[in-house]
Design a protein around this motif. Structure first.
Motif, PDB file in Angstrom:
ATOM      1  N   SER A 193       0.832  -1.201   0.000  1.00 20.75           N
ATOM      2  CA  SER A 193       0.000   0.000   0.000  1.00 20.75           C
ATOM      3  C   SER A 193       0.873   1.259   0.000  1.00 20.75           C
ATOM      4  CB  SER A 193      -0.923  -0.007   1.216  1.00 20.75           C
ATOM      5  OG  SER A 193      -1.641   1.181   1.291  1.00 20.75           O
ATOM      6  N   MET A 194       1.951   1.233   0.796  1.00 22.27           N
ATOM      7  CA  MET A 194       2.904   2.354   0.809  1.00 22.27           C
ATOM      8  C   MET A 194       3.467   2.597  -0.582  1.00 22.27           C
ATOM      9  SD  MET A 194       5.355   1.688   4.130  1.00 22.27           S
ATOM     10  CE  MET A 194       6.736   2.543   3.416  1.00 22.27           C
ATOM     11  N   GLU A 195       3.892   1.515  -1.207  1.00 18.79           N
ATOM     12  CA  GLU A 195       4.498   1.637  -2.539  1.00 18.79           C
ATOM     13  C   GLU A 195       3.494   2.172  -3.557  1.00 18.79           C
ATOM     14  OE1 GLU A 195       7.782  -1.955  -2.248  1.00 18.79           O
ATOM     15  OE2 GLU A 195       5.740  -2.437  -2.854  1.00 18.79           O
ATOM     16  N   ASP A 196       2.261   1.719  -3.464  1.00 16.17           N
ATOM     17  CA  ASP A 196       1.239   2.162  -4.422  1.00 16.17           C
ATOM     18  C   ASP A 196       0.978   3.656  -4.317  1.00 16.17           C
ATOM     19  OD1 ASP A 196       1.016  -0.437  -5.330  1.00 16.17           O
ATOM     20  OD2 ASP A 196      -0.838  -0.860  -4.227  1.00 16.17           O
ATOM     21  N   VAL A 197       0.831   4.155  -3.093  1.00 18.62           N
ATOM     22  CA  VAL A 197       0.553   5.589  -2.955  1.00 18.62           C
ATOM     23  C   VAL A 197       1.788   6.425  -3.281  1.00 18.62           C
ATOM     24  CG1 VAL A 197      -1.425   5.365  -1.395  1.00 18.62           C
ATOM     25  CG2 VAL A 197       0.862   5.535  -0.435  1.00 18.62           C
ATOM     26  N   MET A 198       2.976   5.889  -3.006  1.00 18.33           N
ATOM     27  CA  MET A 198       4.191   6.626  -3.361  1.00 18.33           C
ATOM     28  C   MET A 198       4.370   6.668  -4.869  1.00 18.33           C
ATOM     29  SD  MET A 198       6.484   8.490  -2.131  1.00 18.33           S
ATOM     30  CE  MET A 198       8.060   9.211  -2.549  1.00 18.33           C
ATOM     31  N   ASP A 199       4.010   5.599  -5.554  1.00 14.04           N
ATOM     32  CA  ASP A 199       4.081   5.614  -7.019  1.00 14.04           C
ATOM     33  C   ASP A 199       3.213   6.726  -7.593  1.00 14.04           C
ATOM     34  OD1 ASP A 199       5.820   3.464  -6.970  1.00 14.04           O
ATOM     35  OD2 ASP A 199       4.258   1.975  -7.382  1.00 14.04           O
ATOM     36  N   ALA A 200       2.024   6.902  -7.019  1.00 15.03           N
ATOM     37  CA  ALA A 200       1.128   7.983  -7.472  1.00 15.03           C
ATOM     38  C   ALA A 200       1.761   9.346  -7.186  1.00 15.03           C
ATOM     39  CB  ALA A 200      -0.231   7.858  -6.792  1.00 15.03           C
ATOM     40  N   ALA A 201       2.426   9.468  -6.034  1.00 10.40           N
ATOM     41  CA  ALA A 201       3.098  10.726  -5.705  1.00 10.40           C
ATOM     42  C   ALA A 201       4.262  10.987  -6.662  1.00 10.40           C
ATOM     43  CB  ALA A 201       3.585  10.698  -4.256  1.00 10.40           C
ATOM     44  N   ILE A 202       5.024   9.947  -6.972  1.00 13.09           N
ATOM     45  CA  ILE A 202       6.134  10.099  -7.921  1.00 13.09           C
ATOM     46  C   ILE A 202       5.604  10.531  -9.288  1.00 13.09           C
ATOM     47  CG2 ILE A 202       7.908   8.834  -9.223  1.00 13.09           C
ATOM     48  CD1 ILE A 202       8.374   7.177  -6.644  1.00 13.09           C
ATOM     49  N   HIS A 203       4.500   9.958  -9.694  1.00 12.33           N
ATOM     50  CA  HIS A 203       3.891  10.336 -10.975  1.00 12.33           C
ATOM     51  C   HIS A 203       3.530  11.832 -10.962  1.00 12.33           C
ATOM     52  CE1 HIS A 203       0.788  10.244 -14.195  1.00 12.33           C
ATOM     53  NE2 HIS A 203       1.689   9.440 -14.742  1.00 12.33           N
ATOM     54  N   ALA A 204       2.962  12.310  -9.861  1.00 12.27           N
ATOM     55  CA  ALA A 204       2.624  13.734  -9.745  1.00 12.27           C
ATOM     56  C   ALA A 204       3.880  14.604  -9.723  1.00 12.27           C
ATOM     57  CB  ALA A 204       1.786  13.970  -8.493  1.00 12.27           C
ATOM     58  N   MET A 205       4.927  14.142  -9.043  1.00 15.65           N
ATOM     59  CA  MET A 205       6.192  14.887  -8.991  1.00 15.65           C
ATOM     60  C   MET A 205       6.807  15.002 -10.379  1.00 15.65           C
ATOM     61  SD  MET A 205       8.064  13.417  -5.615  1.00 15.65           S
ATOM     62  CE  MET A 205       7.034  12.611  -4.415  1.00 15.65           C
ATOM     63  N   ARG A 206       6.779  13.905 -11.132  1.00  6.93           N
ATOM     64  CA  ARG A 206       7.302  13.935 -12.505  1.00  6.93           C
ATOM     65  C   ARG A 206       6.517  14.940 -13.349  1.00  6.93           C
ATOM     66  NH1 ARG A 206      10.483  10.468 -14.939  1.00  6.93           N
ATOM     67  NH2 ARG A 206       9.273  10.561 -16.842  1.00  6.93           N
ATOM     68  N   GLY A 207       5.205  14.951 -13.178  1.00  4.76           N
ATOM     69  CA  GLY A 207       4.386  15.910 -13.910  1.00  4.76           C
ATOM     70  C   GLY A 207       4.752  17.342 -13.571  1.00  4.76           C
ATOM     71  N   ASP A 208       5.069  17.601 -12.302  1.00  3.20           N
ATOM     72  CA  ASP A 208       5.450  18.943 -11.874  1.00  3.20           C
ATOM     73  C   ASP A 208       6.795  19.346 -12.451  1.00  3.20           C
ATOM     74  OD1 ASP A 208       5.736  21.369 -10.441  1.00  3.20           O
ATOM     75  OD2 ASP A 208       6.758  20.316  -8.821  1.00  3.20           O
ATOM     76  N   VAL A 209       7.774  18.472 -12.339  1.00 12.38           N
ATOM     77  CA  VAL A 209       9.131  18.816 -12.753  1.00 12.38           C
ATOM     78  C   VAL A 209       9.287  18.818 -14.273  1.00 12.38           C
ATOM     79  CG1 VAL A 209      11.535  18.064 -12.663  1.00 12.38           C
ATOM     80  CG2 VAL A 209      10.163  18.047 -10.600  1.00 12.38           C
ATOM     81  N   LEU A 210       8.678  17.837 -14.930  1.00 11.25           N
ATOM     82  CA  LEU A 210       8.883  17.691 -16.378  1.00 11.25           C
ATOM     83  C   LEU A 210       7.793  18.354 -17.214  1.00 11.25           C
ATOM     84  CD1 LEU A 210       9.948  13.946 -16.364  1.00 11.25           C
ATOM     85  CD2 LEU A 210      11.428  15.957 -16.457  1.00 11.25           C
ATOM     86  N   GLY A 211       6.684  18.689 -16.617  1.00  7.85           N
ATOM     87  CA  GLY A 211       5.585  19.281 -17.365  1.00  7.85           C
ATOM     88  C   GLY A 211       4.671  18.224 -17.944  1.00  7.85           C
ATOM     89  N   SER A 212       5.246  17.284 -18.618  1.00  8.55           N
ATOM     90  CA  SER A 212       4.477  16.159 -19.150  1.00  8.55           C
ATOM     91  C   SER A 212       5.430  14.985 -19.303  1.00  8.55           C
ATOM     92  CB  SER A 212       3.838  16.505 -20.487  1.00  8.55           C
ATOM     93  OG  SER A 212       4.826  16.683 -21.471  1.00  8.55           O
ATOM     94  N   SER A 213       4.851  13.805 -19.261  1.00  8.29           N
ATOM     95  CA  SER A 213       5.672  12.607 -19.360  1.00  8.29           C
ATOM     96  C   SER A 213       4.833  11.482 -19.942  1.00  8.29           C
ATOM     97  CB  SER A 213       6.192  12.215 -17.977  1.00  8.29           C
ATOM     98  OG  SER A 213       6.879  11.000 -18.042  1.00  8.29           O
ATOM     99  N   LYS A 214       5.459  10.636 -20.715  1.00  3.12           N
ATOM    100  CA  LYS A 214       4.774   9.477 -21.271  1.00  3.12           C
ATOM    101  C   LYS A 214       4.857   8.279 -20.334  1.00  3.12           C
ATOM    102  CE  LYS A 214       5.454  10.871 -26.034  1.00  3.12           C
ATOM    103  NZ  LYS A 214       6.016  10.547 -27.325  1.00  3.12           N
ATOM    104  N   ILE A 215       5.588   8.433 -19.232  1.00  2.00           N
ATOM    105  CA  ILE A 215       5.742   7.354 -18.262  1.00  2.00           C
ATOM    106  C   ILE A 215       4.446   7.253 -17.454  1.00  2.00           C
ATOM    107  CG2 ILE A 215       7.056   6.493 -16.278  1.00  2.00           C
ATOM    108  CD1 ILE A 215       8.670   6.590 -18.872  1.00  2.00           C
TER     109      ILE A 215
END
Length: 161
Positions: A118-140
């Motif tokens: 469960s920790m990993e799942d919610v952190m993955d969602a946070a990482i996805h949001a962080m990537r969106g913030d830093v990169l603007g957009s991502s295909k990952i």
């Protein structure tokens, strides 16, 4: 006054006004880039501390996991100040999941593993949001992030699947 005199007066004034406008725009861009770089550094630290928590939870190391979680919370507090709402909203469940997993450190291994998942799942969602913030957009995709983070931990020999 002739047109030539007006041009001689207007060109320097337009140059000054144009320079002031360009300066303000460039200053705003530089500030945005500086904030993005700061957030990127905080995001990296947060992900590394999260990884430490995961390893310590798998190893049932209560003292080390508590220390890592305290550091994690400090970085999370810094992110709260400077990150966009989308990232902050995704980080709240991470703390909740870490606390829940920490409560299971001495308990049933199947429950502990479920909490860690469960920790990993919610952190993955946070990482996805962080990537969106830093990169603007991502295909990952979120699924790709999950696959990568689990595969990396296994390949490094940190813990079994």
């Amino acid at each position: 006054m002739s047109i030539g005199n007006w041009i001689a007066i207007a060109v320097p004034i337009l140059g000054l006004v144009g320079g002031a406008i360009v300066y303000q725009i460039q200053r705003s861009i530089d500030r945005s880039n500086q904030l993005r770089a700061e957030r990127r550094d905080l995001y990296r630290k947060l992900v590394a501390l999260f990884d430490d928590c995961i390893v310590e939870f798998h190893n049932k190391d209560v003292g080390a996991s508590f220390a890592s979680y305290r550091e994690f919370r400090k970085i999370q507090a810094e992110i709260l100040v400077c990150a966009p709402d989308a990232v902050v909203e995704k980080l709240k469940p991470v703390s909740t999941a870490i606390i829940a997993a920490g409560a299971e450190l001495g308990g049933d291994s199947s429950v502990r593993k479920a909490r860690i998942k469960s920790m990993e799942d919610v952190m993955d969602a946070a990482i996805h949001a962080m990537r969106g913030d830093v990169l603007g957009s991502s295909k990952i995709s979120l699924e790709m992030i999950a696959e990568f983070s689990r595969g990396l931990a296994v390949s490094l020999g940190r813990f079994p699947r």
